[in-house]
Scaffold this motif. Structure first.
Motif, short mmCIF file in Angstrom:
data_model
loop_
_atom_site.label_atom_id
_atom_site.label_comp_id
_atom_site.label_asym_id
_atom_site.label_seq_id
_atom_site.Cartn_x
_atom_site.Cartn_y
_atom_site.Cartn_z
N GLY A 38 0.93 -1.28 0.06
CA GLY A 38 -0.18 -0.17 0.12
C GLY A 38 0.65 1.90 -0.19
O GLY A 38 1.76 1.14 0.40
N LEU A 39 0.41 2.32 -0.42
CA LEU A 39 0.64 3.82 -0.61
C LEU A 39 0.35 4.82 0.69
O LEU A 39 -1.36 4.81 -0.34
N LEU A 40 0.22 5.52 1.20
CA LEU A 40 -0.24 6.97 1.34
C LEU A 40 0.30 7.73 0.97
O LEU A 40 1.46 7.89 0.66
N CYS A 41 0.27 8.84 0.32
CA CYS A 41 0.10 10.00 -0.69
C CYS A 41 -0.44 11.15 0.39
O CYS A 41 -1.42 11.60 0.84
N ASP A 42 0.45 12.17 1.73
CA ASP A 42 -0.50 13.05 2.02
C ASP A 42 -0.05 14.88 1.33
O ASP A 42 1.37 14.60 1.60
N THR A 43 -0.84 15.26 1.44
CA THR A 43 -0.63 16.65 0.21
C THR A 43 -1.19 17.81 1.95
O THR A 43 -1.28 18.35 2.05
N SER A 44 -1.83 17.26 3.10
CA SER A 44 -1.58 17.99 4.70
C SER A 44 -1.01 19.45 4.25
O SER A 44 0.29 19.66 4.11
N HIS A 45 -1.21 20.53 4.53
CA HIS A 45 -1.16 21.37 4.80
C HIS A 45 -0.69 22.15 3.59
O HIS A 45 -0.98 23.74 3.28
N PHE A 46 -0.43 21.96 2.01
CA PHE A 46 -0.88 21.64 0.97
C PHE A 46 -2.22 22.10 0.45
O PHE A 46 -2.83 21.36 -0.41
N ARG A 47 -2.70 23.66 0.18
CA ARG A 47 -4.30 23.79 -0.55
C ARG A 47 -4.71 24.37 -1.59
O ARG A 47 -5.52 23.99 -2.42
N GLY A 48 -3.42 25.20 -2.12
CA GLY A 48 -3.14 25.33 -3.49
C GLY A 48 -2.10 25.51 -4.33
O GLY A 48 -2.17 25.57 -5.26
N ASN A 49 -1.19 24.92 -3.82
CA ASN A 49 -0.04 24.26 -4.34
C ASN A 49 0.10 22.99 -4.22
O ASN A 49 1.68 22.69 -4.17
N TYR A 50 -0.91 21.98 -4.11
CA TYR A 50 0.21 20.88 -4.40
C TYR A 50 -0.02 20.02 -5.14
O TYR A 50 -1.04 20.74 -6.48
N ALA A 51 0.00 18.77 -4.95
CA ALA A 51 0.44 18.21 -7.26
C ALA A 51 -1.16 17.97 -7.06
O ALA A 51 -1.99 17.04 -6.38
N GLU A 52 -1.45 18.40 -8.21
CA GLU A 52 -2.83 17.35 -8.65
C GLU A 52 -2.67 15.34 -9.30
O GLU A 52 -3.63 15.32 -8.24
N SER A 53 -1.65 15.41 -9.17
CA SER A 53 -1.28 14.12 -8.88
C SER A 53 0.32 13.27 -9.21
O SER A 53 1.14 14.05 -8.78
N VAL A 54 0.21 11.61 -8.76
CA VAL A 54 1.28 11.22 -8.85
C VAL A 54 1.67 9.99 -9.11
O VAL A 54 0.50 9.25 -9.52
N ARG A 55 2.69 9.77 -9.44
CA ARG A 55 3.43 8.24 -9.87
C ARG A 55 4.37 8.04 -9.42
O ARG A 55 5.11 8.89 -8.65
N VAL A 56 4.78 6.46 -8.32
CA VAL A 56 5.95 6.13 -7.83
C VAL A 56 5.94 4.56 -8.16
O VAL A 56 5.13 3.60 -8.96
N ASP A 57 7.04 5.20 -8.92
CA ASP A 57 7.86 3.72 -9.05
C ASP A 57 9.46 2.73 -8.63
O ASP A 57 9.76 4.11 -7.22
N VAL A 58 9.53 1.72 -8.24
CA VAL A 58 10.12 1.09 -7.73
C VAL A 58 11.19 0.37 -8.61
O VAL A 58 11.11 0.29 -9.59
N CYS A 59 12.25 -0.06 -7.44
CA CYS A 59 13.54 -1.13 -8.63
C CYS A 59 14.09 -1.63 -7.37
O CYS A 59 14.14 -0.88 -6.52
N ASP A 60 14.81 -2.12 -7.95
CA ASP A 60 15.39 -3.47 -6.65
C ASP A 60 16.83 -3.66 -7.30
O ASP A 60 16.96 -4.26 -8.16
N ALA A 61 17.46 -2.70 -6.79
CA ALA A 61 18.94 -2.09 -7.77
C ALA A 61 19.89 -1.69 -5.80
O ALA A 61 20.40 -0.72 -5.74
#
Length: 131
Positions: free
Chosen positions: A31-54
């Motif tokens: 699972g993932l939690l993406c927290d935009t607390s305290h960002f009301r006007g300048n929050y990110a519209e969307s997010v992508r998360v990538d991982v690697c095993d290195a």
């Protein structure tokens, strides 16, 4: 960020990487939690998360594209001043991960991204030649 010409294509803020020495275990994300607390006007519209095993990858390898990143969370919408919870069913199966890369669209505020997962193997059992 890239579209606006703020950063060169295929580059990321290095501080958004989680290094292997910051993890006690290799993780398999549940699972993932993406927290935009305290960002009301300048929050990110969307997010992508990538991982690697290195576990032995150098910083240059991670930034150059020499490492095969896997998309854990496809681009997902966020809301202002809120906590977005992504369940295992929202994530792509990626196996174990040593690094997490977060990309925001467009550049905006994200308080934290927390990966929730199951430990796969302690790092001391993995050869970390370059770390």
């Amino acid at each position: 960020q890239e579209g606006l010409g703020i950063v060169p294509p295929r580059t990321h803020d290095w501080r958004l990487f989680v290094q292997p020495h910051e993890l006690a275990y290799l993780l398999q994300a549940h699972g993932l939690l993406c927290d935009t607390s305290h960002f009301r006007g300048n929050y990110a519209e969307s997010v992508r998360v990538d991982v690697c095993d290195a576990p032995t990858a150098s910083d240059d390898q991670l930034l150059s594209g020499a490492i095969g990143w896997r998309e854990l969370l496809p681009r997902a919408r966020l809301s202002a001043d809120s906590l977005a919870v992504f369940q295992k069913s929202d994530l792509n199966a990626c196996g174990r991960a040593t690094h997490v890369r977060v990309t925001t669209f467009p550049d905006g505020g994200v308080m934290r991204v927390r990966a929730v997962g199951r430990p796969v193997a302690p790092l001391e059992y993995v050869e970390l030649a370059s770390v």
